[in-house]
Each structure stands twice: as C-alpha cells, then as structure tokens.
Write a protein that holds these residues in place. Structure first.
Motif, PDB file in Angstrom:
ATOM      1  N   THR A 300       1.254  -0.928  -0.222  1.00 21.89           N
ATOM      2  CA  THR A 300      -0.114  -0.339  -0.160  1.00 21.89           C
ATOM      3  C   THR A 300       0.765   1.057   0.171  1.00 21.89           C
ATOM      4  OG1 THR A 300      -1.695  -1.302   1.423  1.00 21.89           O
ATOM      5  CG2 THR A 300      -1.699   1.215   1.274  1.00 21.89           C
ATOM      6  N   PHE A 301       2.338   1.512   0.675  1.00 18.93           N
ATOM      7  CA  PHE A 301       2.910   2.664   1.125  1.00 18.93           C
ATOM      8  C   PHE A 301       3.593   2.943  -0.280  1.00 18.93           C
ATOM      9  CE2 PHE A 301       7.424   3.833   1.231  1.00 18.93           C
ATOM     10  CZ  PHE A 301       7.101   4.868   1.940  1.00 18.93           C
ATOM     11  N   VAL A 302       3.813   1.770  -1.173  1.00 17.03           N
ATOM     12  CA  VAL A 302       4.535   1.057  -2.587  1.00 17.03           C
ATOM     13  C   VAL A 302       3.655   2.536  -3.668  1.00 17.03           C
ATOM     14  CG1 VAL A 302       5.687   0.506  -4.376  1.00 17.03           C
ATOM     15  CG2 VAL A 302       6.096   0.087  -2.386  1.00 17.03           C
ATOM     16  N   VAL A 303       2.006   1.716  -3.547  1.00 19.23           N
ATOM     17  CA  VAL A 303       1.632   2.536  -4.420  1.00 19.23           C
ATOM     18  C   VAL A 303       1.046   4.238  -3.959  1.00 19.23           C
ATOM     19  CG1 VAL A 303      -1.066   1.950  -4.949  1.00 19.23           C
ATOM     20  CG2 VAL A 303       0.100   0.135  -4.954  1.00 19.23           C
ATOM     21  N   CYS A 304       0.789   4.174  -3.192  1.00 22.70           N
ATOM     22  CA  CYS A 304       0.547   5.199  -2.348  1.00 22.70           C
ATOM     23  C   CYS A 304       1.451   6.662  -2.802  1.00 22.70           C
ATOM     24  CB  CYS A 304       0.373   6.022  -1.355  1.00 22.70           C
ATOM     25  SG  CYS A 304      -1.073   5.050  -0.394  1.00 22.70           S
ATOM     26  N   CYS A 305       2.902   6.254  -2.443  1.00 25.90           N
ATOM     27  CA  CYS A 305       4.246   6.894  -3.078  1.00 25.90           C
ATOM     28  C   CYS A 305       4.033   7.588  -4.773  1.00 25.90           C
ATOM     29  CB  CYS A 305       5.223   6.632  -2.214  1.00 25.90           C
ATOM     30  SG  CYS A 305       5.773   6.272  -0.793  1.00 25.90           S
ATOM     31  N   THR A 306       4.159   5.968  -5.248  1.00 27.13           N
ATOM     32  CA  THR A 306       4.320   6.178  -7.028  1.00 27.13           C
ATOM     33  C   THR A 306       3.279   6.950  -6.994  1.00 27.13           C
ATOM     34  OG1 THR A 306       4.954   3.146  -6.723  1.00 27.13           O
ATOM     35  CG2 THR A 306       3.818   4.520  -8.661  1.00 27.13           C
ATOM     36  N   THR A 307       1.950   7.174  -6.643  1.00 34.12           N
ATOM     37  CA  THR A 307       0.775   7.351  -7.193  1.00 34.12           C
ATOM     38  C   THR A 307       1.436   9.349  -6.870  1.00 34.12           C
ATOM     39  OG1 THR A 307      -1.140   6.276  -6.599  1.00 34.12           O
ATOM     40  CG2 THR A 307      -1.707   8.527  -6.572  1.00 34.12           C
ATOM     41  N   VAL A 308       1.531   9.624  -5.663  1.00 36.68           N
ATOM     42  CA  VAL A 308       2.031  10.770  -5.829  1.00 36.68           C
ATOM     43  C   VAL A 308       3.053  11.501  -7.067  1.00 36.68           C
ATOM     44  CG1 VAL A 308       3.158  12.480  -4.222  1.00 36.68           C
ATOM     45  CG2 VAL A 308       1.868  11.342  -2.627  1.00 36.68           C
ATOM     46  N   GLU A 309       4.442  10.593  -6.759  1.00 34.64           N
ATOM     47  CA  GLU A 309       5.615  10.528  -7.759  1.00 34.64           C
ATOM     48  C   GLU A 309       5.419  10.607  -9.243  1.00 34.64           C
ATOM     49  OE1 GLU A 309       9.056   8.321  -6.084  1.00 34.64           O
ATOM     50  OE2 GLU A 309       8.606   7.288  -7.936  1.00 34.64           O
ATOM     51  N   LEU A 310       4.225  10.251 -10.274  1.00 32.81           N
ATOM     52  CA  LEU A 310       3.872  10.573 -10.848  1.00 32.81           C
ATOM     53  C   LEU A 310       2.783  12.454 -11.254  1.00 32.81           C
ATOM     54  CD1 LEU A 310       2.318   7.023 -11.683  1.00 32.81           C
ATOM     55  CD2 LEU A 310       4.474   8.206 -12.814  1.00 32.81           C
ATOM     56  N   ARG A 311       2.248  12.118 -10.088  1.00 34.40           N
ATOM     57  CA  ARG A 311       1.673  13.862  -9.812  1.00 34.40           C
ATOM     58  C   ARG A 311       3.090  14.657  -9.510  1.00 34.40           C
ATOM     59  NH1 ARG A 311      -3.060  15.599  -9.544  1.00 34.40           N
ATOM     60  NH2 ARG A 311      -3.946  17.666  -8.760  1.00 34.40           N
ATOM     61  N   LEU A 312       3.635  14.314  -9.250  1.00 37.22           N
ATOM     62  CA  LEU A 312       4.816  15.680  -9.139  1.00 37.22           C
ATOM     63  C   LEU A 312       5.736  15.453 -10.456  1.00 37.22           C
ATOM     64  CD1 LEU A 312       6.411  15.001  -5.441  1.00 37.22           C
ATOM     65  CD2 LEU A 312       4.885  16.599  -6.959  1.00 37.22           C
ATOM     66  N   HIS A 313       5.773  14.264 -11.297  1.00 36.67           N
ATOM     67  CA  HIS A 313       6.927  13.999 -12.197  1.00 36.67           C
ATOM     68  C   HIS A 313       5.735  15.009 -13.862  1.00 36.67           C
ATOM     69  CE1 HIS A 313       9.286  12.748 -15.343  1.00 36.67           C
ATOM     70  NE2 HIS A 313       8.103  12.716 -16.599  1.00 36.67           N
ATOM     71  N   HIS A 314       4.667  14.981 -13.798  1.00 34.22           N
ATOM     72  CA  HIS A 314       3.617  16.182 -15.049  1.00 34.22           C
ATOM     73  C   HIS A 314       3.086  17.125 -13.681  1.00 34.22           C
ATOM     74  CE1 HIS A 314       3.199  12.059 -16.882  1.00 34.22           C
ATOM     75  NE2 HIS A 314       2.929  11.608 -16.315  1.00 34.22           N
ATOM     76  N   ARG A 315       4.228  17.780 -13.451  1.00 34.55           N
ATOM     77  CA  ARG A 315       3.452  19.279 -12.495  1.00 34.55           C
ATOM     78  C   ARG A 315       4.380  20.243 -14.057  1.00 34.55           C
ATOM     79  NH1 ARG A 315       3.567  21.145  -5.877  1.00 34.55           N
ATOM     80  NH2 ARG A 315       2.986  23.111  -6.988  1.00 34.55           N
ATOM     81  N   ASN A 316       4.560  21.180 -14.359  1.00 38.30           N
ATOM     82  CA  ASN A 316       4.466  22.526 -15.028  1.00 38.30           C
ATOM     83  C   ASN A 316       5.352  23.547 -13.789  1.00 38.30           C
ATOM     84  OD1 ASN A 316       4.497  20.352 -17.378  1.00 38.30           O
ATOM     85  ND2 ASN A 316       2.455  21.523 -17.445  1.00 38.30           N
ATOM     86  N   GLY A 317       4.929  23.474 -12.313  1.00 41.39           N
ATOM     87  CA  GLY A 317       5.549  24.364 -11.882  1.00 41.39           C
ATOM     88  C   GLY A 317       6.343  24.528 -10.991  1.00 41.39           C
TER      89      GLY A 317
END
Length: 385
Positions: A300-317
C-alpha cells in the motif's frame, strides 16, 4: 535316563492333549454359574482396598490437529490390567488351561474414560472386544479408540511451532478409595505408530495425578509441525513478491509503465494472500500473520508513493529552493552566490522529473532496508525457536 525323558515327554503330551473344549465349558460354568459371578461387584474380596488399574497407551497415529477448534484427534489403544479376585482357578483341574478370553460385557469393567474429551462422554471399548483372563485372576483389556481430546494450540511460531497436548484418563464414577489408576510399564508406546505428513512426535511423557476425589493418568504428546510445505509455498513466494514490490522505485516515471507495474504487483500480492489465508490457522497472533500484514502495508505504501511521484513528475511549476536543498540536487552554496535570488527552476536546470528520480532512489533504499530488517527479524524469530 533315556526312558525317563520319554516318560516326561509322554506325560506332557498327555497333559497338553487333555485340554479340550469341555474343559473350557466347565471352567466358564464354574466361574460364572457355580461361583455366581456378579459383574456389578468390584472384584476385591476386601472391599476396603481399592482396585488398582494399570494403564499403557499405544499410539497408532495422529489424525488431526485442529488449531481453530483446539482439538487433537489420535488413534490408539489402551492396555489396562487389573486383578479380578473372583476369576481365578487351578489350571491342572481344567487340562492345564491357563487363560481364556471373555467378552468385556461379561465381567466387571472399570468406567474409565477420556477426561478431556472433545465430544460427549463415552465408555471405552465395544461389545465385540474380549478381555484376556489368566488363571491367577490377571485381566488384560485392550480397548481401541479414536480419541478426540482438547488441546490448547499456540500458533505464535507457525509454521515452526511445537505443541504439547495431554490425553487424560480417569475413572469417572468411582472414588480413589474404590479404584485407582496408575502407570503400568511403558507409558506411551510408539511401536505401532504410522507417520503423519504434517506432524511428528518429538517426545512423550506420562504421569500419575492423584487428588482427593479422583486419580488420573496423563499422557503428554510433544508434537512438531513439518514446515517445508509452508516454507516453499508461502514464505519464499511472499519474500519474492516483496522484492518485486521494491523494484517499483527502480522504474523511471517516463516509461509510462510504473503505475501499471505497481498495481499489478499489489494485486498479485493481494490475490496470493487470499490464497494463503486458506492455508493458515484461523486464529490470530502468529508471527507469520504479522509479517503478512507488514508486507501488505508495504504494498500500500509503494502504491501511494508511486501515485504522488507521478503527479509530481507531470507538474509544470517551479521547484522550490527548499526542496532543491532537501533533495540535494545541486550545491546550495552556488545558489547563495547567485545575483538574482528569484532564479527559477528552469534557469537552474532542475525539473520535477529530477526531484522524482532522486525521490525514487531514497524510497528504494529506505523501503529495502525496512523489508530486509523485517524479514531478518521474522525469520530469526521462527528459526531460533
């Protein structure tokens, strides 16, 4: 001298040959009719003395150890011996007949039973079982049974656990002053025992326990579970799945497969744990159960971390300078010497993709360390049992 030997041989032959069916019938008539044998009377001529019952237990097999119901099922037979003072005779008067077999329903029988039985209270033996009666009054009775006894099962160290179960026999109605049970010669005998695929007998013991109101004989079985099946089919696959789970952080976010891989491993873990649950004891408190919950939590920890990482990866700020310093993406001293303090992430050459990559490295090693420590502790607790 030779004639004397021949005479002795002929005499013995005549005596042996003189034992006929009529001798047996006459003996039975004398014991049960002429002597007016009453099986309801305890066969002690002095009723102030207790009847001594000697017990041995021959274990034939271990049928089942039920962790949920706290039950031990064994197959075996008792050898119970006592002296019936109303069943004795002189062998020479009956063609040297020294013993006979009679149904257990025809003579006095102790109401001995399994004290810690799991089902309803029942007498031992059956109507077709016969007892051996010798000319000196010694009676030997061998009731064969499937014993269902209560046993407190501790699965803390499953599947490397050892269980200690008691099989307790007691004379139910009679007091110690009337009937007393004692150990005979061997306690528990394993000569006739058949191997069990899951359980093996480590050791056995037997003891007498005399109290004010009753006397009991306690047979103890120390059992050890065979762990190879659970090691190959549960423990090792779980460890391998946990390794696959860790390598989620080794996949770059740009590959487009990171989330799919993460979810696939997590679902595989969940499906496998569902299958494994059918093999585990339906009780709580095992170290293996806690380890499984830890691995599921890591998934569960890995899934949550991966979700947050992908969101940060596609951030443009812009990447804040504080995050840059924390992640140590570049030398902080160079930042303080810059002419413009509001220099942006693009001007510095640091992107969110770089932050995610650094975060992957940190999470990979942190998660690996946690899994290694938990696995070593788990295996150490089991193997040093």
């Amino acid at each position: 001298m030779s004639s004397l030997r021949v005479l002795v041989f002929i005499t013995l032959f005549i005596k042996i040959g003189a034992q006929t069916g009529d001798d047996v019938k006459h003996l039975i008539t004398q014991l049960f009719t002429t002597n007016d044998y009453v099986k309801q009377v305890r066969p002690n001529r002095n009723q102030l003395q207790p009847m001594i019952l000697d017990l041995d237990f021959f274990l034939v097999g271990i049928d089942e150890v039920d962790e949920l119901k706290q039950r031990l099922i064994t197959t075996g037979y008792l050898i119970i011996g006592w002296t019936d003072e109303y069943l004795n005779w002189t062998g020479a008067d009956f063609g040297e007949l020294n013993h006979l077999y009679v149904p257990q329903t025809d003579i006095w029988m102790p109401d001995i039973t399994l004290k810690n039985g799991f089902t309803k209270l029942e007498k031992l033996g059956s109507s077709f079982i016969k007892a051996k009666v010798e000319s000196n009054g010694q009676v030997t009775w061998m009731p064969f049974e499937v014993f269902e006894s209560k046993c407190t099962i501790d699965i803390t160290y499953f599947p490397y656990d050892q269980q200690s179960c008691n099989i307790i026999f007691v004379v139910w109605s009679s007091s110690v002053a009337d009937v007393m049970v004692t150990l005979w010669n061997n306690g528990i005998k394993l000569d006739s025992m058949e191997d069990n695929a899951e359980w093996s007998v480590v050791s056995t013991s037997a003891r007498e326990n005399v109290q004010a109101s009753e006397s009991t004989v306690i047979f103890t079985l120390n059992l050890k579970r065979s762990s190879n099946y659970y090691l190959m089919n549960i423990i090792i696959p779980i460890i391998l799945l946990s390794i696959l789970n860790l390598f989620t952080f080794a996949l770059p976010a740009d590959s487009g497969e990171k989330m799919g891989y993460c979810i696939t491993v997590f679902l595989s873990f969940a499906v496998f744990l569902t299958i494994v649950s059918s093999e585990l004891p339906k009780t709580s408190g095992s170290i293996l159960g806690y380890y499984l919950m830890f691995q599921l939590g890591m998934g569960t920890f890995v899934v949550c971390c991966t979700t947050v990482e992908l969101r940060l990866h596609h951030r443009n700020g812009d990447v804040p300078v504080a995050i840059i310093r924390i992640m140590k993406c570049r030398n902080v001293n160079k930042i303080t010497k810059m002419e413009h303090q509001n220099e942006t992430e693009s001007e510095q050459g640091i992107t969110w993709s770089d932050v995610v990559s650094s975060l992957d490295v940190v999470l990979f090693w942190v998660s690996t360390a946690m899994v290694i420590v938990a696995t070593i502790a788990f295996l150490g607790l089991l193997w040093t049992r």
